[in-house]
Design a protein around this motif. Structure first.
Motif, PDB file in Angstrom:
ATOM      1  N   TYR A   2       0.994  -1.205   0.059  1.00  0.00           N
ATOM      2  CA  TYR A   2      -0.049  -0.078  -0.007  1.00  0.00           C
ATOM      3  C   TYR A   2       0.830   1.167  -0.072  1.00  0.00           C
ATOM      4  N   ILE A   3       0.640   2.060  -0.951  1.00  0.00           N
ATOM      5  CA  ILE A   3       1.659   3.169  -1.071  1.00  0.00           C
ATOM      6  C   ILE A   3       0.850   4.564  -0.942  1.00  0.00           C
ATOM      7  N   SER A   4       1.362   5.456  -0.073  1.00  0.00           N
ATOM      8  CA  SER A   4       0.888   6.833   0.128  1.00  0.00           C
ATOM      9  C   SER A   4       1.916   8.132  -0.583  1.00  0.00           C
ATOM     10  N   VAL A   5       1.435   8.758  -1.007  1.00  0.00           N
ATOM     11  CA  VAL A   5       2.034  10.131  -1.443  1.00  0.00           C
ATOM     12  C   VAL A   5       1.936  11.314  -0.648  1.00  0.00           C
ATOM     13  N   VAL A  33      -3.302   9.798  -1.878  1.00  0.00           N
ATOM     14  CA  VAL A  33      -2.193  10.984  -1.794  1.00  0.00           C
ATOM     15  C   VAL A  33      -2.861  12.238  -1.001  1.00  0.00           C
ATOM     16  N   ILE A  34      -1.619  12.296  -0.328  1.00  0.00           N
ATOM     17  CA  ILE A  34      -2.023  13.420   0.802  1.00  0.00           C
ATOM     18  C   ILE A  34      -1.451  14.648   0.521  1.00  0.00           C
ATOM     19  N   VAL A  35      -2.386  15.458   0.699  1.00  0.00           N
ATOM     20  CA  VAL A  35      -1.587  17.188   0.264  1.00  0.00           C
ATOM     21  C   VAL A  35      -1.684  17.906   1.507  1.00  0.00           C
ATOM     22  N   VAL A  36      -0.614  18.242   1.862  1.00  0.00           N
ATOM     23  CA  VAL A  36      -0.439  19.011   3.411  1.00  0.00           C
ATOM     24  C   VAL A  36      -0.715  20.611   3.218  1.00  0.00           C
ATOM     25  N   ASP A  37      -1.703  21.203   3.421  1.00  0.00           N
ATOM     26  CA  ASP A  37      -2.088  22.584   3.487  1.00  0.00           C
ATOM     27  C   ASP A  37      -1.320  23.092   4.408  1.00  0.00           C
ATOM     28  N   ASN A  38      -0.294  23.859   4.105  1.00  0.00           N
ATOM     29  CA  ASN A  38       0.470  24.772   5.033  1.00  0.00           C
ATOM     30  C   ASN A  38       0.207  26.080   5.371  1.00  0.00           C
ATOM     31  N   ALA A  39      -0.971  26.328   5.606  1.00  0.00           N
ATOM     32  CA  ALA A  39      -1.475  27.842   5.962  1.00  0.00           C
ATOM     33  C   ALA A  39      -1.629  28.685   4.650  1.00  0.00           C
ATOM     34  N   TYR A  71       3.496  12.612   6.613  1.00  0.00           N
ATOM     35  CA  TYR A  71       4.184  11.447   7.026  1.00  0.00           C
ATOM     36  C   TYR A  71       3.158  10.753   8.030  1.00  0.00           C
ATOM     37  N   ASP A  72       2.817  11.487   9.312  1.00  0.00           N
ATOM     38  CA  ASP A  72       2.072  11.102  10.128  1.00  0.00           C
ATOM     39  C   ASP A  72       0.758  10.585   9.710  1.00  0.00           C
ATOM     40  N   ALA A  73      -0.008  11.246   8.667  1.00  0.00           N
ATOM     41  CA  ALA A  73      -1.184  11.022   8.359  1.00  0.00           C
ATOM     42  C   ALA A  73      -1.017   9.707   7.439  1.00  0.00           C
ATOM     43  N   ALA A  74      -0.153   9.347   6.829  1.00  0.00           N
ATOM     44  CA  ALA A  74       0.206   8.056   5.881  1.00  0.00           C
ATOM     45  C   ALA A  74      -0.254   6.842   6.686  1.00  0.00           C
ATOM     46  N   THR A  75      -1.208   6.278   5.743  1.00  0.00           N
ATOM     47  CA  THR A  75      -1.481   4.907   6.179  1.00  0.00           C
ATOM     48  C   THR A  75      -0.916   3.718   5.569  1.00  0.00           C
ATOM     49  N   GLY A  76      -0.156   4.108   4.394  1.00  0.00           N
ATOM     50  CA  GLY A  76       0.708   3.076   3.568  1.00  0.00           C
ATOM     51  C   GLY A  76       1.751   2.429   4.255  1.00  0.00           C
ATOM     52  N   ASP A  77       2.198   1.290   3.551  1.00  0.00           N
ATOM     53  CA  ASP A  77       3.354   0.513   3.924  1.00  0.00           C
ATOM     54  C   ASP A  77       4.598   1.301   3.577  1.00  0.00           C
ATOM     55  N   LEU A  78       4.292   2.217   2.405  1.00  0.00           N
ATOM     56  CA  LEU A  78       5.525   2.924   1.857  1.00  0.00           C
ATOM     57  C   LEU A  78       5.046   4.239   1.665  1.00  0.00           C
ATOM     58  N   ILE A  79       5.909   5.411   2.053  1.00  0.00           N
ATOM     59  CA  ILE A  79       5.587   6.901   1.861  1.00  0.00           C
ATOM     60  C   ILE A  79       6.626   7.478   0.832  1.00  0.00           C
TER      61      ILE A  79
END
Length: 240
Positions: A2-5, A33-39, A71-79
């Motif tokens: 399972y891969i997270s981006v 796919v996780i997009v981190v909105d940094n303000a 990275y904290d939010a990722a649920t995959g085996d690989l980030i």
């Protein structure tokens, strides 16, 4: 696998649109796919959501905090990590998954890059840019550094170091900081495959390049005296 981006972004809506479009064209789709909105003050978060990405809010401004939140939010085996101004080759996700399947001893890996904007006659200098970064930081690390625009790590490796990275220091070079910590628990390899398309913006006239240099120097010093190169090299040799 399972891969997270993870894509940290702050006020880069237009280029994020291009990046997300390239991710939709992958030969092997990422599982999330996780997009981190940094303000962000622009439409970055809305664009990410409309593209089907999971949006994570990080109000603490700074790449170290934003990347760590992803990275904290990722649920995959690989980030997998890239930046909003990147354009991944169509086989990026597939190649990364295959590489880690063949490399069980590696906890993280980094890949190559090429410039896709700026003066066409100077785009070949990406090799010099990355080569200089690897030589300068590798001498302090004692191993290959990670390059945040094209990197991947096992999620369990992130969990092993997440409490030790300098995520709340916005003047830390997060790629280098992560390299110090991950390199202490396992091997960092080089992923095969096509090079990541990156922006030449860090080299444009102005303060960006100097800021990166200062952050790199500061990050090395943050790890002294415990990671003063001779001490670190000795520990790495003992580990094998």
């Amino acid at each position: 696998m399972y891969i997270s981006v993870v894509i940290p972004v702050r006020d880069d809506a237009e280029l994020l649109t291009r990046c997300l479009a390239a991710l939709r064209e992958q030969t092997r789709q990422a599982d999330e796919v996780i997009v981190v909105d940094n303000a962000s003050s622009d439409a970055s978060a809305a664009i990410a959501a409309s593209a089907g990405a999971r949006v994570v809010s990080c109000p603490e401004v700074g790449i170290p905090a934003a990347a760590a939140a992803g990275y904290d939010a990722a649920t995959g085996d690989l980030i997998l990590r890239l930046d909003a101004d990147c354009v991944p080759p169509s086989t990026w996700v597939e190649d990364a998954g295959a590489w880690f399947s063949r490399s069980p001893r590696c906890v993280a890996a980094t890949g190559g890059a090429r410039f896709i904007d700026g003066p066409r006659a100077l785009r070949w200098t990406a090799l010099i840019y990355l080569g200089a970064y690897e030589i300068a930081t590798g001498s302090a690390l004692g191993h290959r550094p990670l390059f945040g625009s094209n990197m991947a790590m096992r999620t369990d490796a992130w969990h092993a170091v997440r409490e030790h990275v300098h995520r709340h220091d916005a003047e830390t070079h997060d790629d280098l900081d992560l390299s110090f910590h991950l390199g202490s628990i396992g091997r960092i390899g080089r992923m095969a495959g096509q090079r990541m398309g990156i922006s030449m913006r860090p080299l444009w006239p102005g303060r960006a390049f100097g800021r990166r240099m200062r952050r790199g120097t500061r990050t090395v010093r943050l790890h002294w005296p415990e990671d003063f190169p001779p001490y670190r090299w000795k520990r790495l040799r003992a580990r094998g």
